[in-house]
Motif scaffolding. Structure first.
Motif, PDB file in Angstrom:
ATOM      1  N   ARG A  80       0.877  -1.175   0.000  1.00  0.00           N
ATOM      2  CA  ARG A  80       0.000   0.000   0.000  1.00  0.00           C
ATOM      3  C   ARG A  80       0.905   1.212   0.000  1.00  0.00           C
ATOM      4  NH1 ARG A  80      -3.083   0.864   4.792  1.00  0.00           N
ATOM      5  NH2 ARG A  80      -1.721  -0.480   5.983  1.00  0.00           N
ATOM      6  N   PHE A  81       0.491   2.281  -0.661  1.00  0.00           N
ATOM      7  CA  PHE A  81       1.307   3.487  -0.685  1.00  0.00           C
ATOM      8  C   PHE A  81       0.556   4.623  -0.033  1.00  0.00           C
ATOM      9  CE2 PHE A  81       2.892   7.421  -2.558  1.00  0.00           C
ATOM     10  CZ  PHE A  81       4.227   7.304  -2.225  1.00  0.00           C
ATOM     11  N   THR A  82       1.218   5.266   0.884  1.00  0.00           N
ATOM     12  CA  THR A  82       0.720   6.499   1.468  1.00  0.00           C
ATOM     13  C   THR A  82       1.823   7.529   1.273  1.00  0.00           C
ATOM     14  OG1 THR A  82       1.601   5.948   3.644  1.00  0.00           O
ATOM     15  CG2 THR A  82      -0.663   5.271   3.183  1.00  0.00           C
ATOM     16  N   PHE A  83       1.539   8.769   1.504  1.00  0.00           N
ATOM     17  CA  PHE A  83       2.502   9.830   1.248  1.00  0.00           C
ATOM     18  C   PHE A  83       3.813   9.599   2.005  1.00  0.00           C
ATOM     19  CE2 PHE A  83       4.229  14.141   1.900  1.00  0.00           C
ATOM     20  CZ  PHE A  83       4.444  14.465   0.573  1.00  0.00           C
ATOM     21  N   LEU A  84       4.881   9.388   1.260  1.00  0.00           N
ATOM     22  CA  LEU A  84       6.241   9.178   1.769  1.00  0.00           C
ATOM     23  C   LEU A  84       6.401   7.963   2.689  1.00  0.00           C
ATOM     24  CD1 LEU A  84       7.488  12.808   2.457  1.00  0.00           C
ATOM     25  CD2 LEU A  84       7.871  11.400   0.439  1.00  0.00           C
ATOM     26  N   GLU A 100       5.952  -1.285   7.960  1.00  0.00           N
ATOM     27  CA  GLU A 100       5.883   0.137   7.650  1.00  0.00           C
ATOM     28  C   GLU A 100       7.289   0.634   7.415  1.00  0.00           C
ATOM     29  OE1 GLU A 100       3.821   2.476  10.550  1.00  0.00           O
ATOM     30  OE2 GLU A 100       1.921   1.481  10.166  1.00  0.00           O
ATOM     31  N   GLY A 101       7.428   1.543   6.448  1.00  0.00           N
ATOM     32  CA  GLY A 101       8.754   2.054   6.177  1.00  0.00           C
ATOM     33  C   GLY A 101       8.740   3.391   5.483  1.00  0.00           C
ATOM     34  N   ILE A 154      10.051  -4.258  -4.737  1.00  0.00           N
ATOM     35  CA  ILE A 154       9.192  -3.072  -4.686  1.00  0.00           C
ATOM     36  C   ILE A 154      10.026  -1.813  -4.891  1.00  0.00           C
ATOM     37  CG2 ILE A 154       7.762  -1.639  -3.150  1.00  0.00           C
ATOM     38  CD1 ILE A 154       6.743  -4.316  -1.906  1.00  0.00           C
ATOM     39  N   ILE A 155      11.181  -1.730  -4.234  1.00  0.00           N
ATOM     40  CA  ILE A 155      12.076  -0.572  -4.389  1.00  0.00           C
ATOM     41  C   ILE A 155      12.558  -0.472  -5.838  1.00  0.00           C
ATOM     42  CG2 ILE A 155      14.336   0.372  -3.747  1.00  0.00           C
ATOM     43  CD1 ILE A 155      13.808  -0.797  -0.905  1.00  0.00           C
TER      44      ILE A 155
END
Length: 164
Positions: A80-84, A100-101, A154-155
Motif C-alpha cells: 500500500r502506498f501512502t505519502f512518503l 511500515e517504512g 518493490i524498491i
C-alpha cells in the motif's frame, strides 16, 4: 536478537547471493532466474534445500507477493502506498504482521500485534543493494528473508518507474 546481512550484485540479469549471519557465514542462498514479467525467487538453506519461494503477482496495480514455505504455510504481501510511507500488509491477517517504512531512506519496521519484531534497513551509498535484517523474534527469520526479497523488488519497481 539476530542479525542477517544481504549484499546483492550491482549488475544482474539473474541474481544469486548468500544471506550471511554476523560471523559472515552463509545461512541462506537466494536464487532468482531471469523472467520477462513478474518475479520468482527460491530461498534455500545451507544444504541447498528450498525453504521458501517468492512469486510476484503479475497483474496488480500495487505489488503483491506470494511467499510459499517448505512447511506448507503461505503468506501474501500486499503493498500500500501512502505519502512518503510504504505500508505492506501480510495475509493471513490473523498473524497480525505488517510492515511500515520510509521510501526515502529505505528503513522498514516489522510489527506483530503492534510491537516491533524486527527491522529491515537498506544501506545507502554502497555499491549494490545491501540490507541489514535485525530480527528480534527469531522464529520469523525465514519470513524476514522472504520479505526482503519482496521489498527489494518493490524498491526496484519504484526506482525504475520514477526514472522513466
Amino acid at each position: 536478537m539476530k542479525s542477517l546481512f544481504i549484499k546483492q550484485k550491482v549488475f544482474k540479469i539473474t541474481d544469486h547471493y548468500p544471506v550471511l549471519d554476523e560471523s559472515g557465514n552463509a545461512v541462506y542462498h537466494v536464487d532468482q532466474d531471469f523472467q520477462l514479467l513478474g518475479l520468482s525467487v527460491v530461498i534455500s538453506d545451507q544444504e541447498g534445500n528450498p525453504v521458501c519461494k517468492v512469486d510476484r503477482k503479475i497483474l496488480s496495480f500495487l505489488p503483491v507477493f506470494y511467499l510459499s514455505f517448505h512447511t506448507g504455510e503461505e503468506i501474501v504481501m500486499k503493498s500500500r502506498f501512502t505519502f512518503l510511507r510504504q505500508k505492506i500488509d501480510i495475509e493471513p491477517y490473523e498473524l497480525g504482521i505488517y510492515i511500515e517504512g520510509n521510501i526515502i531512506d529505505h528503513k522498514f519496521a516489522v510489527y506483530k500485534g503492534g510491537r516491533i519484531i524486527g527491522r529491515i534497513d537498506r544501506e545507502l551509498l554502497v555499491w549494490g543493494d545491501s540490507y541489514h535484517l535485525e530480527i528480534i523474534e527469531e522464529e520469523y527469520e525465514l519470513l524476514f528473508v522472504g520479505m526482503v526479497v519482496a521489498i527489494d523488488h518493490i524498491i526496484d519497481i519504484r526506482q525504475s518507474s520514477s526514472s522513466s
